[in-house]
Design a protein around this motif. Structure first.
Motif, PDB file in Angstrom:
ATOM      1  N   ALA A  98      44.598  10.359 -27.931  1.00  0.00           N
ATOM      2  CA  ALA A  98      44.609  10.002 -29.352  1.00  0.00           C
ATOM      3  C   ALA A  98      43.352   9.238 -29.738  1.00  0.00           C
ATOM      4  CB  ALA A  98      45.855   9.171 -29.656  1.00  0.00           C
ATOM      5  N   PHE A  99      42.937   8.310 -28.897  1.00  0.00           N
ATOM      6  CA  PHE A  99      41.755   7.495 -29.185  1.00  0.00           C
ATOM      7  C   PHE A  99      40.491   8.345 -29.215  1.00  0.00           C
ATOM      8  CE2 PHE A  99      38.452   4.837 -26.841  1.00  0.00           C
ATOM      9  CZ  PHE A  99      37.871   4.375 -28.009  1.00  0.00           C
ATOM     10  N   LEU A 100      40.252   9.142 -28.184  1.00  0.00           N
ATOM     11  CA  LEU A 100      39.014   9.910 -28.102  1.00  0.00           C
ATOM     12  C   LEU A 100      38.985  11.053 -29.116  1.00  0.00           C
ATOM     13  CD1 LEU A 100      38.453   9.987 -24.233  1.00  0.00           C
ATOM     14  CD2 LEU A 100      37.499   8.437 -25.934  1.00  0.00           C
ATOM     15  N   THR A 101      40.143  11.587 -29.466  1.00  0.00           N
ATOM     16  CA  THR A 101      40.173  12.600 -30.522  1.00  0.00           C
ATOM     17  C   THR A 101      39.745  11.996 -31.853  1.00  0.00           C
ATOM     18  OG1 THR A 101      41.932  13.823 -29.397  1.00  0.00           O
ATOM     19  CG2 THR A 101      41.636  14.242 -31.750  1.00  0.00           C
ATOM     20  N   ALA A 102      40.212  10.764 -32.123  1.00  0.00           N
ATOM     21  CA  ALA A 102      39.814  10.082 -33.353  1.00  0.00           C
ATOM     22  C   ALA A 102      38.319   9.784 -33.354  1.00  0.00           C
ATOM     23  CB  ALA A 102      40.622   8.801 -33.512  1.00  0.00           C
ATOM     24  N   VAL A 103      37.759   9.435 -32.203  1.00  0.00           N
ATOM     25  CA  VAL A 103      36.321   9.177 -32.111  1.00  0.00           C
ATOM     26  C   VAL A 103      35.530  10.464 -32.321  1.00  0.00           C
ATOM     27  CG1 VAL A 103      34.456   8.495 -30.545  1.00  0.00           C
ATOM     28  CG2 VAL A 103      36.537   7.131 -30.662  1.00  0.00           C
ATOM     29  N   TYR A 120      31.333  -1.732 -31.858  1.00  0.00           N
ATOM     30  CA  TYR A 120      32.619  -2.381 -32.076  1.00  0.00           C
ATOM     31  C   TYR A 120      33.464  -1.598 -33.082  1.00  0.00           C
ATOM     32  CZ  TYR A 120      35.844  -6.337 -32.298  1.00  0.00           C
ATOM     33  OH  TYR A 120      36.947  -7.144 -32.203  1.00  0.00           O
ATOM     34  N   ASP A 121      32.825  -0.666 -33.807  1.00  0.00           N
ATOM     35  CA  ASP A 121      33.542   0.136 -34.797  1.00  0.00           C
ATOM     36  C   ASP A 121      34.612   1.023 -34.171  1.00  0.00           C
ATOM     37  OD1 ASP A 121      31.907  -0.954 -36.697  1.00  0.00           O
ATOM     38  OD2 ASP A 121      30.529   0.746 -36.783  1.00  0.00           O
ATOM     39  N   VAL A 122      34.570   1.229 -32.857  1.00  0.00           N
ATOM     40  CA  VAL A 122      35.605   2.062 -32.239  1.00  0.00           C
ATOM     41  C   VAL A 122      36.950   1.344 -32.222  1.00  0.00           C
ATOM     42  CG1 VAL A 122      33.921   3.248 -30.794  1.00  0.00           C
ATOM     43  CG2 VAL A 122      35.140   1.271 -29.879  1.00  0.00           C
ATOM     44  N   VAL A 123      36.944   0.015 -32.372  1.00  0.00           N
ATOM     45  CA  VAL A 123      38.208  -0.732 -32.320  1.00  0.00           C
ATOM     46  C   VAL A 123      39.127  -0.348 -33.479  1.00  0.00           C
ATOM     47  CG1 VAL A 123      39.247  -3.028 -32.365  1.00  0.00           C
ATOM     48  CG2 VAL A 123      37.194  -2.617 -30.995  1.00  0.00           C
ATOM     49  N   PRO A 124      38.651  -0.409 -34.756  1.00  0.00           N
ATOM     50  CA  PRO A 124      39.554   0.026 -35.842  1.00  0.00           C
ATOM     51  C   PRO A 124      39.890   1.512 -35.779  1.00  0.00           C
ATOM     52  CG  PRO A 124      37.346  -0.435 -36.691  1.00  0.00           C
ATOM     53  CD  PRO A 124      37.393  -0.955 -35.289  1.00  0.00           C
ATOM     54  N   VAL A 125      38.972   2.327 -35.240  1.00  0.00           N
ATOM     55  CA  VAL A 125      39.278   3.742 -35.085  1.00  0.00           C
ATOM     56  C   VAL A 125      40.434   3.928 -34.108  1.00  0.00           C
ATOM     57  CG1 VAL A 125      38.386   5.949 -34.249  1.00  0.00           C
ATOM     58  CG2 VAL A 125      36.955   4.497 -35.697  1.00  0.00           C
ATOM     59  N   ALA A 126      40.390   3.196 -32.994  1.00  0.00           N
ATOM     60  CA  ALA A 126      41.499   3.261 -32.040  1.00  0.00           C
ATOM     61  C   ALA A 126      42.789   2.775 -32.684  1.00  0.00           C
ATOM     62  CB  ALA A 126      41.160   2.426 -30.801  1.00  0.00           C
ATOM     63  N   HIS A 127      42.690   1.701 -33.479  1.00  0.00           N
ATOM     64  CA  HIS A 127      43.881   1.158 -34.136  1.00  0.00           C
ATOM     65  C   HIS A 127      44.481   2.172 -35.097  1.00  0.00           C
ATOM     66  CE1 HIS A 127      46.190  -1.401 -36.981  1.00  0.00           C
ATOM     67  NE2 HIS A 127      46.477  -2.069 -35.877  1.00  0.00           N
TER      68      HIS A 127
END
Length: 470
Positions: A98-103, A120-127
């Motif tokens: 789910a995380f890497l698909t969103a990235v 650090y922008d990957v943090v809200p994307v993961a959320h």
């Protein structure tokens, strides 16, 4: 404890919204004793509150990062360091997908990851994908080999603060602790990004010569990929398409000491992380010595004239083993008989105490210092006799045996080396000259236990003064 230690997020090393600050919030939220946190922070920062460590460059040394944990050896008041550790849960396969698909669905962010950056922008994307990338207070569990049962003890707290700085320097470490290496993450983002391309989509129009027209608005949609090549590869191809190169920058100044190695991950099938750190630390020492033209058998503290010495001399296996024991940051110290130290001694068929004594001699003067330990000799008339006279003129009574002068009332000795320097020794047996019955003439005798101690000097009085025996 639900609050944070004073100043933990306000420091320049951990600005708000950084990886390190997020880690410290979780660590301090998991702590139950602010006093131990304060002591751990002083351990992690040797320049703070005058703290110093046996490692010489901070209490936390050789951190190792693996799946679900980070550990390091932390030097306290004892000669042997403690093994501190923090554990945290790894992400499940579903969470990683789910995380890497969103990235991968965000081309600019995916391009940064493929270029080796982890913003650090990957943090809200993961959320947004339902994945909590940063650990919470309930996720972190400290452990330490020390007898203190604090949660955390000061050694684990020191590792926690050191990990905060480590994450700011290399945030990919967090992904490794969460269960994926940087290479695995980039490979998955590349695969998912390529899968997002729509083969039926209209290809970009081209100008004369067949060059695709540049899309407005920067990298959007499938512009992350040029055909099937990642954007990072395309940029590298463009950069090396010309032979014009800017001038090289000026060399960096020589560091005062060789730096300790970075973090080596624990990965299945990979070499032992401790062994890699050991070899990297030795390579750093040898590299600095080569740059400063100072032989590796010395401490390289003072640069010398280039060409005066061979900085990387050929050494026998025994001499190189002694050099390793004497110069490696994790092996230095008198009688530091750790498991690694004992293994190093066994590799050359020697006793660990014998290697420790030889390492102490090497720190005094390299091969010349070791020669003084291993064999007595008869110096010619000259500097040796003048040294004896200087000591006698100060009322210091010394007995003589070949190149060795032994104090008549105190457990100290001076040995004259073939390099013209005086090497101080101390008797560690705890017996005085009368108890030794004169057998102290043999440096390897049973009655005396002579250990090299203190720096060598060209003047015998100075060498003796270094032992505090004026």
């Amino acid at each position: 404890m639900s609050g944070t230690a004073p100043g933990s997020e306000a420091t320049p090393a951990h600005p708000a919204g950084s990886w390190g600050a997020a880690w410290l919030r979780a660590m301090e939220g998991a702590a139950r004793d602010t006093a131990r946190l304060a002591r751990g922070r002083a351990y992690a920062d040797p320049g703070r509150d005058g703290a110093r460590s046996a490692a010489g460059a901070g209490a936390v040394s050789a951190p190792r990062v693996g799946t679900g944990r980070v550990l390091a050896y932390v030097h306290g008041s004892r000669a042997r360091p403690y093994r501190a550790e923090w554990r945290l849960p790894v992400l499940s396969e579903e969470e990683w997908t789910a995380f890497l698909t969103a990235v991968a669905a965000r081309p600019v962010l995916a391009a940064a990851l493929l270029d080796g950056e982890l913003p650090y922008d990957v943090v809200p994307v993961a959320h947004s994908a339902g994945v909590r990338l940063l650990p919470g207070a309930g996720d972190l569990l400290p452990a330490c080999s020390c007898p203190d049962h604090g949660h955390p003890c000061k050694h684990a707290a020191a590792l926690g603060y050191g990990t905060g700085r480590l994450l700011d320097a290399d945030p990919w470490v967090l992904l490794l602790m969460r269960g994926r290496s940087a290479a695995a993450v980039r490979a998955e983002v590349t695969r998912l990004g390529a899968g997002c391309l729509d083969p039926s989509a209209e290809r970009p129009r081209t100008r004369g010569g067949g060059v695709p027209a540049r899309r407005s608005g920067g990298d959007v949609g499938g512009s992350l990929f040029d055909g099937r090549r990642p954007r990072a590869t395309r940029l590298a191809t463009e950069a090396f398409a010309t032979s014009v190169r800017p001038p090289l920058p000026e060399p960096q100044p020589l560091p005062a000491v060789a730096s300790e190695p970075g973090v080596y991950p624990e990965l299945p099938g990979a070499p032992d992380a401790d062994a890699l750190a050991f070899l990297a630390a030795d390579a750093a020492v040898r590299a600095r010595c080569a740059l400063s033209a100072v032989p590796v058998e010395h401490d390289c503290a003072e640069p010398r004239t280039v060409g005066e010495h061979d900085p990387l001399p050929d050494l026998s296996r025994w001499h190189d083993t002694v050099r390793l024991a004497a110069t490696h940051p994790q092996l230095t110290g008198r009688r530091t008989l750790s498991v690694r130290f004992a293994g190093l001694a066994r590799s050359v068929g020697r006793d660990p105490v014998e290697l420790a004594r030889a390492a102490a001699a090497w720190r005094q003067g390299g091969r010349a210092g070791l020669a003084v330990l291993e064999a007595a000799w008869d110096p010619p008339a000259g500097d040796f006799d003048r040294g004896r006279s200087a000591l006698a003129g100060l009322g210091i009574a010394m007995t003589i045996h070949r190149n060795q002068l032994t104090h008549t009332t105190r457990p100290v000795q001076l040995r004259f080396g073939g390099d013209g320097r005086w090497y101080p020794y101390r008797d560690a047996s705890g017996r005085g000259p009368a108890d030794r019955g004169g057998s102290d003439r043999d440096s390897c005798g049973d009655a005396a236990d002579w250990w090299p101690e203190g720096p060598s000097a060209a003047d015998p009085v100075q060498a003796l003064t270094g032992l505090g025996q004026r």
